[in-house]
Design a protein around this motif. Structure first.
Motif, PDB file in Angstrom:
ATOM      1  N   PRO A 161       8.523 -11.977  -5.727  1.00  0.00           N
ATOM      2  CA  PRO A 161       7.737 -11.188  -4.860  1.00  0.00           C
ATOM      3  C   PRO A 161       7.347  -9.912  -5.765  1.00  0.00           C
ATOM      4  CG  PRO A 161       9.901 -11.343  -3.801  1.00  0.00           C
ATOM      5  CD  PRO A 161      10.339 -12.381  -4.692  1.00  0.00           C
ATOM      6  N   ALA A 162       6.090  -9.222  -5.668  1.00  0.00           N
ATOM      7  CA  ALA A 162       5.757  -8.302  -6.085  1.00  0.00           C
ATOM      8  C   ALA A 162       6.421  -7.465  -5.413  1.00  0.00           C
ATOM      9  CB  ALA A 162       4.096  -8.475  -6.283  1.00  0.00           C
ATOM     10  N   ARG A 163       6.555  -6.279  -6.238  1.00  0.00           N
ATOM     11  CA  ARG A 163       7.389  -4.833  -5.541  1.00  0.00           C
ATOM     12  C   ARG A 163       6.098  -4.900  -4.940  1.00  0.00           C
ATOM     13  NH1 ARG A 163       9.882  -3.782 -11.317  1.00  0.00           N
ATOM     14  NH2 ARG A 163      11.938  -5.331 -10.727  1.00  0.00           N
ATOM     15  N   THR A 164       6.982  -4.054  -4.062  1.00  0.00           N
ATOM     16  CA  THR A 164       6.231  -2.946  -2.566  1.00  0.00           C
ATOM     17  C   THR A 164       6.031  -2.187  -3.368  1.00  0.00           C
ATOM     18  OG1 THR A 164       7.128  -4.803  -1.373  1.00  0.00           O
ATOM     19  CG2 THR A 164       6.212  -2.909  -0.535  1.00  0.00           C
ATOM     20  N   LYS A 165       5.060  -0.690  -3.162  1.00  0.00           N
ATOM     21  CA  LYS A 165       4.849   0.632  -3.539  1.00  0.00           C
ATOM     22  C   LYS A 165       5.876   1.207  -2.599  1.00  0.00           C
ATOM     23  CE  LYS A 165       2.402   0.046  -7.471  1.00  0.00           C
ATOM     24  NZ  LYS A 165       3.236   0.144  -8.887  1.00  0.00           N
ATOM     25  N   LEU A 166       6.037   2.704  -2.874  1.00  0.00           N
ATOM     26  CA  LEU A 166       6.448   3.010  -2.206  1.00  0.00           C
ATOM     27  C   LEU A 166       5.508   4.606  -2.271  1.00  0.00           C
ATOM     28  CD1 LEU A 166       8.929   3.844  -0.596  1.00  0.00           C
ATOM     29  CD2 LEU A 166      10.179   5.174  -1.903  1.00  0.00           C
ATOM     30  N   SER A 167       4.388   3.469  -0.953  1.00  0.00           N
ATOM     31  CA  SER A 167       3.339   4.745  -0.590  1.00  0.00           C
ATOM     32  C   SER A 167       3.726   6.063  -0.001  1.00  0.00           C
ATOM     33  CB  SER A 167       2.097   3.853   0.443  1.00  0.00           C
ATOM     34  OG  SER A 167       2.655   3.227   1.366  1.00  0.00           O
ATOM     35  N   PRO A 168       2.172   6.830   0.417  1.00  0.00           N
ATOM     36  CA  PRO A 168       2.718   7.896   1.570  1.00  0.00           C
ATOM     37  C   PRO A 168       3.170   7.461   2.662  1.00  0.00           C
ATOM     38  CG  PRO A 168       1.259   8.096   0.083  1.00  0.00           C
ATOM     39  CD  PRO A 168       1.881   7.205  -0.326  1.00  0.00           C
ATOM     40  N   GLN A 169       2.518   6.821   3.135  1.00  0.00           N
ATOM     41  CA  GLN A 169       2.700   6.043   4.342  1.00  0.00           C
ATOM     42  C   GLN A 169       3.969   4.999   4.695  1.00  0.00           C
ATOM     43  OE1 GLN A 169       0.016   5.120   2.476  1.00  0.00           O
ATOM     44  NE2 GLN A 169      -1.529   5.864   3.704  1.00  0.00           N
ATOM     45  N   ARG A 170       4.866   4.399   3.522  1.00  0.00           N
ATOM     46  CA  ARG A 170       6.616   3.770   4.211  1.00  0.00           C
ATOM     47  C   ARG A 170       6.982   4.952   3.813  1.00  0.00           C
ATOM     48  NH1 ARG A 170       3.612  -0.308   0.905  1.00  0.00           N
ATOM     49  NH2 ARG A 170       4.482  -2.354   2.187  1.00  0.00           N
ATOM     50  N   VAL A 171       6.710   6.534   2.907  1.00  0.00           N
ATOM     51  CA  VAL A 171       7.265   7.619   3.193  1.00  0.00           C
ATOM     52  C   VAL A 171       8.472   7.672   4.629  1.00  0.00           C
ATOM     53  CG1 VAL A 171       7.858   9.808   1.959  1.00  0.00           C
ATOM     54  CG2 VAL A 171       7.361   7.872   0.350  1.00  0.00           C
ATOM     55  N   ALA A 172       6.245   8.212   4.982  1.00  0.00           N
ATOM     56  CA  ALA A 172       6.273   9.081   6.603  1.00  0.00           C
ATOM     57  C   ALA A 172       7.040   7.679   7.374  1.00  0.00           C
ATOM     58  CB  ALA A 172       5.398   8.818   6.552  1.00  0.00           C
ATOM     59  N   ARG A 173       6.869   6.564   7.166  1.00  0.00           N
ATOM     60  CA  ARG A 173       7.751   5.551   8.088  1.00  0.00           C
ATOM     61  C   ARG A 173       9.536   5.593   7.763  1.00  0.00           C
ATOM     62  NH1 ARG A 173       8.587   3.873  12.533  1.00  0.00           N
ATOM     63  NH2 ARG A 173       9.273   1.619  13.168  1.00  0.00           N
TER      64      ARG A 173
END
Length: 165
Positions: free
Chosen positions: A90-102
């Motif tokens: 699977p494609a790697r999921t990015k560590l987006s600002p929303q994911r970081v906050a979560r």
């Protein structure tokens, strides 16, 4: 080494295949042919595009360039992508600002370890640890969130033990 041994190795060694075809495997264009072969082979085994490119010793930009300039390679590349769509990594999921906050929110509750929080937001623990090593601000915020989580757990334990006393 006997000829049958050499011919048996050809499917697994692109440079040997180029040499057996009577061409110089160290010539620049022949080396590119071998790299394309390695890339497509690794991709067909289910590797991600970036990882297959790395295995072939080229960049993903080079793969894009080959796809645009060489119609045969471009068609082969697309065919392999379609073929492996069901079982490829699977494609790697990015560590987006929303994911970081979560992630930090989950760690502050005290109910999640880094591994458990990472899995829940679709990341690996390794991706988070790598970001922590290279980003001091992220590391500081993560330590703060983990400390808040530990304090929340301690508070919950103290409340529970006071209630039973």
């Amino acid at each position: 080494m006997a000829l049958p041994d050499i011919l048996a190795a050809v499917p697994y060694d692109p440079q040997l295949a180029v040499a057996v075809a009577g061409r110089d495997p160290y010539a620049w264009e022949e080396r590119r042919v071998a790299q394309r072969s390695i890339f497509l082979g690794q991709l067909a085994l289910g590797m991600r595009t970036a990882d297959a490119a790395r295995a072939a010793g080229v960049s993903t930009q080079q793969i894009s360039s080959w796809s645009e300039r060489d119609p045969y390679f471009g068609k082969a590349y697309q065919a392999v992508v379609r073929y492996t769509k069901e079982f490829a990594a699977p494609a790697r999921t990015k560590l987006s600002p929303q994911r970081v906050a979560r992630l930090f929110e989950m760690l502050r509750t005290g109910n999640y370890s880094v591994a458990k929080a990472a899995a829940e937001i679709g990341l690996t623990e390794g991706a988070i640890c790598a970001r922590r090593r290279r980003d001091k601000g992220f590391s500081d915020l993560m330590l703060e969130a983990q400390s808040a989580g530990q304090a929340a757990r301690d508070s919950a334990n103290n409340d529970g033990s006071a209630a039973t006393a």
